[in-house]
Design an enzyme around this catalytic site. Sequence first.
Site, PDB file in Angstrom:
ATOM      1  N   LYS A 232       0.901  -1.199   0.039  1.00  0.00           N
ATOM      2  CA  LYS A 232      -0.018  -0.108   0.068  1.00  0.00           C
ATOM      3  C   LYS A 232       0.938   1.467   0.058  1.00  0.00           C
ATOM      4  O   LYS A 232       0.590   2.370   0.568  1.00  0.00           O
ATOM      5  CB  LYS A 232      -1.123  -0.041   1.002  1.00  0.00           C
ATOM      6  N   CYS A 233       1.906   1.206  -0.707  1.00  0.00           N
ATOM      7  CA  CYS A 233       2.957   2.299  -0.879  1.00  0.00           C
ATOM      8  C   CYS A 233       2.800   2.931  -2.187  1.00  0.00           C
ATOM      9  O   CYS A 233       2.458   2.342  -3.088  1.00  0.00           O
ATOM     10  CB  CYS A 233       4.265   1.708  -0.469  1.00  0.00           C
ATOM     11  N   GLY A 234       3.151   4.377  -2.354  1.00  0.00           N
ATOM     12  CA  GLY A 234       3.189   4.772  -3.550  1.00  0.00           C
ATOM     13  C   GLY A 234       4.191   3.994  -4.318  1.00  0.00           C
ATOM     14  O   GLY A 234       4.415   4.431  -5.724  1.00  0.00           O
TER      15      GLY A 234
ATOM     16  N   THR B 175       4.702   0.791  -4.587  1.00  0.00           N
ATOM     17  CA  THR B 175       4.363  -0.429  -4.703  1.00  0.00           C
ATOM     18  C   THR B 175       4.539  -0.832  -6.383  1.00  0.00           C
ATOM     19  O   THR B 175       4.860  -1.802  -6.562  1.00  0.00           O
ATOM     20  CB  THR B 175       2.951  -0.622  -4.289  1.00  0.00           C
TER      21      THR B 175
END
Length: 168
Positions: A41-43, A45
């Site tokens: 759930k990371c930018g 990803t």
Amino acid sequence: MTSELSSASPLSVSVGALTGGDADLGSYLGKVVLFVNVASKCGLTPQYTGLEKLQEEYAERGFTVVGVPCNQFLGQEPGSAEEIAEFCSATYGVTFPMTEKVEVNGEGRHPLYERLAGFADAEGYSGDIRWNFEKFLVGRDGEVVARFSPQTEPESDEIVAALERALG
């Protein structure tokens, strides 16, 4: 190349596999490995796409990516092992091995990252992992040969050149 691992090698560490059992990092001696602390759930990803492309392109030459899930950066990897595995497979078609979820910084830092964090990147940075998707390239001898910032894309010229050098 020796056939034995140094005790300082990241490949000498015991870590669980995401799907259970031992990830058996020692079995990668003689291969080139890119360790990446990952999050769903990371930018950053979408870097999974580039990591999988590297895996597909270089696996036959003795290379593997090893994804290391970590939930220490704004809780961006909250899922269970099953949820992480399903997300990676269904969303990005990930085929490379993944370890159990670990801590990469602080008092609970996993021994794998105790061995990786001291290695400096091209700008001279060493120490704590800065964010999800920090990358460490380990050569065939089991020693770290390069470190890349989280923002460095997997298919960047910098990573591909280091990978080509390590593969020989």
